[in-house]
Design a protein around this motif. Structure first.
Motif, PDB file in Angstrom:
ATOM      1  N   ASP A 127       0.819  -1.213   0.000  1.00 23.32           N
ATOM      2  CA  ASP A 127       0.000   0.000   0.000  1.00 23.32           C
ATOM      3  C   ASP A 127       0.857   1.269   0.000  1.00 23.32           C
ATOM      4  O   ASP A 127       0.368   2.362   0.256  1.00 23.32           O
ATOM      5  N   ALA A 128       2.132   1.124  -0.319  1.00 24.73           N
ATOM      6  CA  ALA A 128       3.020   2.298  -0.326  1.00 24.73           C
ATOM      7  C   ALA A 128       2.792   3.128  -1.582  1.00 24.73           C
ATOM      8  O   ALA A 128       2.357   2.606  -2.601  1.00 24.73           O
ATOM      9  N   PRO A 129       3.081   4.426  -1.500  1.00 25.85           N
ATOM     10  CA  PRO A 129       3.087   5.234  -2.722  1.00 25.85           C
ATOM     11  C   PRO A 129       4.288   4.816  -3.580  1.00 25.85           C
ATOM     12  O   PRO A 129       5.427   5.183  -3.280  1.00 25.85           O
ATOM     13  N   ASP A 136       5.648   5.268  -6.704  1.00 25.33           N
ATOM     14  CA  ASP A 136       6.612   6.110  -7.416  1.00 25.33           C
ATOM     15  C   ASP A 136       7.521   6.860  -6.444  1.00 25.33           C
ATOM     16  O   ASP A 136       8.701   7.059  -6.712  1.00 25.33           O
ATOM     17  N   GLN A 137       6.956   7.247  -5.302  1.00 26.18           N
ATOM     18  CA  GLN A 137       7.791   7.925  -4.308  1.00 26.18           C
ATOM     19  C   GLN A 137       8.698   6.923  -3.603  1.00 26.18           C
ATOM     20  O   GLN A 137       9.814   7.254  -3.209  1.00 26.18           O
ATOM     21  N   GLU A 197      11.764   6.457  -5.625  1.00 28.27           N
ATOM     22  CA  GLU A 197      12.686   7.564  -5.385  1.00 28.27           C
ATOM     23  C   GLU A 197      13.429   7.363  -4.061  1.00 28.27           C
ATOM     24  O   GLU A 197      14.620   7.623  -3.959  1.00 28.27           O
ATOM     25  N   GLN A 248      10.297  -2.995 -12.010  1.00 29.58           N
ATOM     26  CA  GLN A 248      10.230  -2.363 -13.330  1.00 29.58           C
ATOM     27  C   GLN A 248      10.419  -0.852 -13.209  1.00 29.58           C
ATOM     28  O   GLN A 248      11.195  -0.241 -13.937  1.00 29.58           O
ATOM     29  N   LYS A 249       9.721  -0.254 -12.262  1.00 28.90           N
ATOM     30  CA  LYS A 249       9.837   1.186 -12.059  1.00 28.90           C
ATOM     31  C   LYS A 249      11.249   1.573 -11.631  1.00 28.90           C
ATOM     32  O   LYS A 249      11.797   2.584 -12.062  1.00 28.90           O
ATOM     33  N   ASP A 257      13.534   1.516 -14.637  1.00 27.41           N
ATOM     34  CA  ASP A 257      13.343   2.731 -15.440  1.00 27.41           C
ATOM     35  C   ASP A 257      14.053   3.918 -14.804  1.00 27.41           C
ATOM     36  O   ASP A 257      14.722   4.695 -15.472  1.00 27.41           O
ATOM     37  N   ARG A 258      13.897   4.018 -13.496  1.00 24.74           N
ATOM     38  CA  ARG A 258      14.502   5.153 -12.793  1.00 24.74           C
ATOM     39  C   ARG A 258      16.020   5.078 -12.869  1.00 24.74           C
ATOM     40  O   ARG A 258      16.696   6.104 -13.017  1.00 24.74           O
ATOM     41  N   ASP A 305       1.222   3.519   3.204  1.00 32.52           N
ATOM     42  CA  ASP A 305       0.318   4.655   3.316  1.00 32.52           C
ATOM     43  C   ASP A 305      -0.395   4.652   4.665  1.00 32.52           C
ATOM     44  O   ASP A 305      -1.131   5.569   4.995  1.00 32.52           O
ATOM     45  N   ASN A 350       8.532   6.477   4.857  1.00 34.86           N
ATOM     46  CA  ASN A 350       8.196   7.118   3.586  1.00 34.86           C
ATOM     47  C   ASN A 350       9.233   8.153   3.160  1.00 34.86           C
ATOM     48  O   ASN A 350       8.921   9.128   2.475  1.00 34.86           O
ATOM     49  N   THR A 351      10.445   7.923   3.579  1.00 39.15           N
ATOM     50  CA  THR A 351      11.582   8.713   3.104  1.00 39.15           C
ATOM     51  C   THR A 351      12.831   7.929   3.494  1.00 39.15           C
ATOM     52  O   THR A 351      12.730   6.867   4.100  1.00 39.15           O
ATOM     53  N   PRO A 379      -2.102   5.348  -3.850  1.00 43.19           N
ATOM     54  CA  PRO A 379      -1.505   6.292  -2.897  1.00 43.19           C
ATOM     55  C   PRO A 379      -0.404   7.139  -3.529  1.00 43.19           C
ATOM     56  O   PRO A 379       0.427   6.632  -4.288  1.00 43.19           O
ATOM     57  N   ILE A 380      -0.433   8.407  -3.251  1.00 43.70           N
ATOM     58  CA  ILE A 380       0.600   9.336  -3.729  1.00 43.70           C
ATOM     59  C   ILE A 380       1.050  10.146  -2.523  1.00 43.70           C
ATOM     60  O   ILE A 380       0.208  10.666  -1.785  1.00 43.70           O
ATOM     61  N   ASP A 381       2.349  10.235  -2.338  1.00 36.96           N
ATOM     62  CA  ASP A 381       2.868  10.989  -1.206  1.00 36.96           C
ATOM     63  C   ASP A 381       3.319  12.364  -1.691  1.00 36.96           C
ATOM     64  O   ASP A 381       4.293  12.480  -2.436  1.00 36.96           O
ATOM     65  N   GLU A 401       3.512  10.326 -14.615  1.00 38.54           N
ATOM     66  CA  GLU A 401       3.673   8.966 -14.086  1.00 38.54           C
ATOM     67  C   GLU A 401       2.446   8.109 -14.395  1.00 38.54           C
ATOM     68  O   GLU A 401       2.568   6.913 -14.663  1.00 38.54           O
ATOM     69  N   ARG A 437       2.884   7.086 -17.933  1.00 34.70           N
ATOM     70  CA  ARG A 437       3.882   6.022 -18.034  1.00 34.70           C
ATOM     71  C   ARG A 437       3.295   4.673 -17.619  1.00 34.70           C
ATOM     72  O   ARG A 437       3.475   3.673 -18.311  1.00 34.70           O
TER      73      ARG A 437
END
Lengths: 509, 302
Positions: free
Chosen positions: A301-303, A305-306, A309, A341-342, A345-346, A455, A475-476, B14-16, B222, B225
C-alpha cells in the motif's frame, strides 16, 4: 490527424523525428537518444589545493617528525591531488600534548558562552567557504557536487550552529546534574562524508568544553585540513583542534595514547571491534558508529513512485558509501514486479560520471581499494546465483566508476545480503506478511537504519517499533538533521551522535 | 483494449505529496546549458498551444494570434512555428483560414468550457460544432463536481461520449487539477481520462488558480507512463496556465525526459498551454544565438 495539411508540413521544428510510433512492441522507455544534457561542470578554478599539507598542531601547520608523506588521489581521474603528512606516534604525542595544554589552560576554563561564540564563528566561516569546501570534497572524494553542495557542507555548518547553541545551555540539557567536560578526545573519521563527519565529531566535543585530536581518512584528508585553516582564521585558541593525518596506524596511535580521555570512531565494524578491545579497561569513554545493512521495507500500500525515489536515495546516495544505506530492499510479493520495473526505469535516468558536473547523480567510487571490493562482491553475487541488473549508462574510461546495480533472486543466506558492500549495489528480497518483513529486517548482525514505506500510519509504528535499528525512516530515506540522534544497535555501534543525545559522550557528571 | 485492463476507479492509488515535491525539486536541479539549452528552447517553442480564451476575443485578435503562431519571430525565420492555436469554438473557422497551408493545428475548447456545467447533449453539440468548423483538436473539461462526488463512471462515460463525436480530431481532457486539489485525485482523474480514450490529458483551463504546477504534472506523467506500460498506448500531456518563463518550460521538459523518455519530447506528445511563454522563449533563444538580451519591445505581443 487532420485534412488541413494538404501540403507537406514545413519541418521547421526539427524535433521528434523520427516520429515515435505508438505503441512500440516492448513498451520500453527510451531515456537517452533525443535530448542529451550538455556538460555543466562546476568551475573549480578559484579553489586552491596545496601540493603538500602538514599536520595542524597547536594552532599551526607543522611538518611530520619523521618527514613522511602520503598521497591523496582524485578517484575521478586517478591523478595525485596532493601530498599530506603521515602521522607517527611522535606527531600524535605532540598533538595530544597540545590538546591537553589547551584543555587545561583555556578551553575548559572559559565560559560556555565564550565557547559558543567560537563555534558559531566556525559555522559561519564554513558557510562562507561553502562552495570551496564542496568542490574540494568532490575532487578529493569523488562524490557528486550536487550532494557535497546541497548535503555535506550545509549539514556540516548546521551541526556547528546547532552545538554552538548548546555550549552555554548545558545545565539546561541536564537539569540538576552539573555536566563537566572530560578532556582530550581522539576522533577518527571515515572517507565517505569527510567534512560532515568532522562536524559530527568536533562540534559537540568543543561545545561541551573538550579539546580534540582528529584524524581524517587517508583517502580524503583535504577538507579537514581546510577546516584547520578555518580554525586558525577563526582565532580558535591554539591546541583546541588538532588535525593529524595518516592511515590506520596513525589512528591506532591516537586510540592507544594514554592521555586521551575519549575515543570517537566512525568506520568499519572490523576496526570498531579492534578499537573496543584496545580501550577495554583503560577508562576511556568510547562511541562507535560502524557498518550497516539497512533494510528498506516497501509494503503493497506504499506510494510506489515515491518509494522508488526513496530506494534510489537509500542506496545510490553517495555511491552507496553510506553506513546507513538502505542496501537491502524488502518488497511485498504482490508489487515486486511492478516496483522493480519502475526502479529499473529510474536507474536508466541516473547519470554516472564527472563528480564536478552539476547533473551527475553518481560520482566516483572513493578509492581503488573500495572499487576492487565492490567488483569482488558483484562476482560473489553472480556466483551465488543472484540475477544482476545494471543500468545501461555510459561511464568514463578513467577513474573508479561503478554502474548502479541491483540483485534479484537473492536469499537471506547469501553473502551479498549479509555483508556490507558499501557501494551502489542493492539486493532485492520479497516478503508476504509484516512479520516476515520484520524477521528478515532483523536477521543481520547490524542495526543502524531502516526504511518503512506504507500509506498506513499504524503500520509505520507497528513495524518501526519491531525493527531493531537506531534510525527508522518512514516514507523517506537518508534524511539527516543535527537535532536528531543517530547511531546503531548491535554491531552497528555504541552511543549516539547528534541532538541532545550527542552531548552525552562528551560529558561526565 | 480489453475490459480486464480497466482499473477499479474506486481504488485510490496512494501518492505521497512530500515525495512528489522532493522529486520535482531534484529534477529542477538539472543544469541545462549550451547546446542542450538552445535545443530545449526551440523544442519548447514548437510545443506551445498559443492560446486566447477570453470573452473579448474577436476575429481580428485570432488572426493576429495565428500569424504569430506561424512565424513567432520574423528576424529568425528558421525558428519552429508553435504547435497549435487554442481558441473558442466560434473562432475555429477564422483560425483555420488564417493557418491554411501550415503545420500549425487548430485546437478548440469545448463542452461548456471552462466550468463544464451543462447537460451532456449540449456538450456533445458544442464538440460537434467545433469539429465541423475544422478543429484538429478538442480540449474538453471534465465535470469536477461529479468527480468529487465520487461519480467516476459519469466522468468515464462523458469522456467516452465526447471522444466518439470527436471523430478524427484529437481529444485533450482537461482535469482542472486546481479544483481536484489532491494529487491522488489528479492521478485518479488521469487514469479515468486515459482509459476512456483521451489522446492528451491536460492540467487546467487557465481560469482557476492554481493552474499547472510541476508536482501535478509529474503525477500525470507517471500516470501516462503506467498506462503505457500496461496498454502500450501513448497518451500526450499538456500542462496549461501559469507557465510564463522559459526556465520553467525547461524544467517541465526535464520532467518529461526523465519520466517518459525521449519519445514524448515532441509536439505530438507534449504541449504547453500558454500565451506569454512564447515571448520569453524567443528572448532566451535570441540571447543564446546572439549572446545579448534583446528588449521586450522587439517581440510582438500577440
Amino acid at each position: 490527424m487532420s485534412d488541413i495539411n494538404t501540403k507537406e508540413p514545413i519541418d521547421k521544428a526539427n524535433n521528434g523525428s523520427p516520429k515515435p510510433t505508438s505503441p512500440n512492441a516492448d513498451r520500453k522507455l527510451d531515456f537517452a537518444s533525443f535530448w542529451e544534457y550538455s556538460p555543466a561542470p562546476e568551475n573549480s578554478d578559484h579553489v586552491e589545493i596545496d601540493e603538500r599539507y602538514n599536520h595542524f598542531i597547536n594552532g599551526e601547520f607543522v611538518e611530520p617528525v619523521k618527514g613522511r608523506y602520503m598521497k591523496s588521489i582524485n578517484p575521478a581521474n586517478e591523478e595525485v591531488l596532493c601530498e599530506f603528512a603521515e602521522g607517527t606516534s611522535e606527531d600524535v604525542d605532540r598533538a595530544v600534548k597540545a590538546a591537553r595544554k589547551a584543555y587545561e589552560k583555556t578551553w575548559s576554563k572559559i565560559s560556555g558562552k565564550e565557547r559558543g561564540k567560537y563555534i558559531f564563528r566556525l559555522a559561519r566561516i564554513i558557510q562562507e567557504r561553502a562552495r570551496e569546501l564542496a568542490i574540494t570534497e568532490t575532487i578529493d572524494g569523488g562524490k557528486p557536487i550536487r550532494e557535497s553542495r546541497d548535503v555535506d557542507v550545509p549539514l556540516a555548518a548546521a551541526h556547528f550552529f546547532y552545538y554552538a547553541g548548546w555550549a552555554d545551555k548545558l545545565n539546561y540539557a541536564f537539569p540538576g546534574r552539573k555536566p563537566k567536560s572530560i578532556g582530550v578526545c581522539g576522533q577518527i573519521i571515515p572517507w565517505n562524508f569527510p567534512i560532515l563527519m568532522l562536524a559530527w565529531k568536533i562540534a559537540p566535543a568543543l561545545a561541551t568544553g573538550n579539546t580534540v585530536v582528529l584524524k581524517p581518512a587517508e583517502s580524503t584528508p583535504v577538507t579537514a585540513l581546510k577546516f584547520a585553516e578555518i580554525c586558525r582564521d577563526a582565532g580558535l585558541p591554539a591546541g583546541v583542534v588538532n588535525i593529524v593525518t595518516g592511515a590506520g596506524t596513525t589512528g591506532s596511535e591516537i586510540v592507544n595514547h594514554p592521555d586521551v580521555n575519549k575515543i570517537a570512531f566512525t568506520g568499519s565494524t572490523i576496526v570498531g571491534k579492534i578499537i573496543q578491545k584496545s580501550v577495554a579497561g583503560t577508562g576511556k569513554k568510547i562511541t562507535l558508529e560502524l557498518g550497516g545493512k539497512g533494510p528498506n521495507i516497501v509494503f503493497e500500500d506504499a506510494p510506489l513512485d515515491q518509494a522508488v525515489e526513496g530506494i534510489v536515495n537509500a542506496i545510490f546516495f553517495n555511491q552507496g558509501h553510506v553506513c546507513c544505506a538502505g542496501s537491502r530492499l524488502l518488497v511485498q510479493e504482490g508489487i515486486a514486479d511492478r516496483l522493480i520495473q519502475k526502479l529499473k526505469d529510474r536507474m536508466e535516468t541516473l547519470i554516472v560520471g564527472d563528480p564536478l558536473d552539476k547533473n551527475t547523480d553518481i560520482g566516483a567510487i572513493n578509492s581503488k581499494a573500495q572499487y576492487d571490493r565492490i567488483l569482488e562482491y558483484l562476482d560473489i553475487g553472480v556466483n551465488e546465483g543472484a540475477e544482476m541488473y545494471q543500468s545501461s549508462c555510459s561511464i568514463p574510461d578513467n577513474g573508479y566508476f561503478c554502474r548502479p546495480t541491483i540483485f534479484t533472486n537473492v536469499s537471506q543466506s547469501n553473502r551479498i545480503v549479509q555483508e556490507e558492500i558499501f557501494g551502489p549495489v542493492l539486493t532485492i528480497q520479497t516478503f508476504r506478511t509484516p512479520e516476515e518483513a520484520i524477521e528478515k529486517a532483523n536477521n543481520t548482525p547490524y542495526g543502524l537504519a531502516s526504511g518503512v514505506w506504507t500509506d498506513k500510519g499504524s503500520k509505520i509504528f507497528k513495524v518501526g517499533q519491531a525493527v531493531r535499528s537506531g534510525v527508522i525512516w518512514s516514507n523517506t530515506y537518508n534524511k539527516f538533521d543535527p537535532t536528531s540522534p543517530f547511531g546503531g544497535y548491535k554491531e552497528s555501534g555504541i552511543g549516539r551522535e547528534g541532538g541532545l543525545h550527542g552531548l552525552y559522550p562528551y560529558i561526565k557528571f | 483494449m480489453s475490459v480486464s485492463v480497466i482499473q477499479d476507479f474506486n481504488q485510490t492509488i496512494p501518492i505521497d505529496q512530500v515525495g512528489v515535491e522532493e522529486r520535482v525539486s531534484r529534477l529542477n536541479k538539472r543544469s541545462i546549458k549550451k547546446e542542450s539549452k538552445l535545443q530545449a528552447l526551440k523544442l519548447a517553442l514548437s510545443m506551445i498551444d498559443h492560446t486566447t480564451l477570453e470573452g473579448k476575443d474577436s476575429k481580428g485578435k485570432v488572426i493576429q494570434l495565428c500569424s504569430k503562431a506561424k512565424m513567432p519571430y520574423a528576424p529568425m525565420p528558421d525558428l519552429p512555428s508553435v504547435a497549435a492555436v487554442c481558441v473558442y469554438p466560434n473562432m475555429v473557422a477564422t483560425a483555420k483560414k488564417a493557418l491554411r497551408d501550415t503545420a500549425v493545428k487548430v485546437a478548440s475548447v469545448a463542452t461548456a468550457f471552462p466550468s463544464g456545467m451543462a447537460q451532456l447533449g449540449i456538450k456533445l453539440d458544442d464538440t460537434r460544432y467545433a469539429v465541423s468548423e475544422g478543429a484538429d483538436e478538442i480540449d474538453m473539461v471534465i465535470s469536477r463536481g461529479e468527480f468529487l462526488k465520487g461519480n467516476y463512471t459519469f466522468i468515464f462515460d462523458e469522456i467516452a461520449a465526447i471522444k466518439e463525436v470527436c471523430g478524427e480530431a484529437h481529444l485533450k481532457v482537461i482535469l482542472e487539477t486546481g479544483e481536484l486539489e489532491t494529487l491522488e485525485n489528479v492521478r485518479k482523474a488521469s487514469d479515468i481520462a486515459m482509459y476512456a480514450g483521451a489522446d492528451f490529458i491536460k492540467t487546467s483551463t487557465g481560469k482557476i488558480s492554481p493552474a499547472a504546477t510541476q508536482p501535478v504534472t509529474l503525477v500525470m506523467l507517471e500516470a501516462i507512463r503506467d498506462f503505457y506500460r500496461k496498454t502500450g498506448t501513448m497518451v500526450g500531456m499538456k500542462p496549461a496556465g501559469g507557465i510564463r518563463k522559459a526556465k520553467e518550460a525547461l524544467q517541465y521538459l526535464v520532467l518529461v525526459r526523465e519520466t517518459l523518455g525521449s519519445a514524448w519530447l515532441s509536439p505530438d506528445w507534449f504541449r504547453f498551454g500558454a500565451s506569454s511563454l512564447t515571448n520569453d522563449l524567443l528572448m532566451q533563444i535570441v540571447k543564446q544565438e546572439t549572446g545579448v538580451y534583446q528588449s521586450i519591445n522587439y517581440f510582438s505581443n500577440d
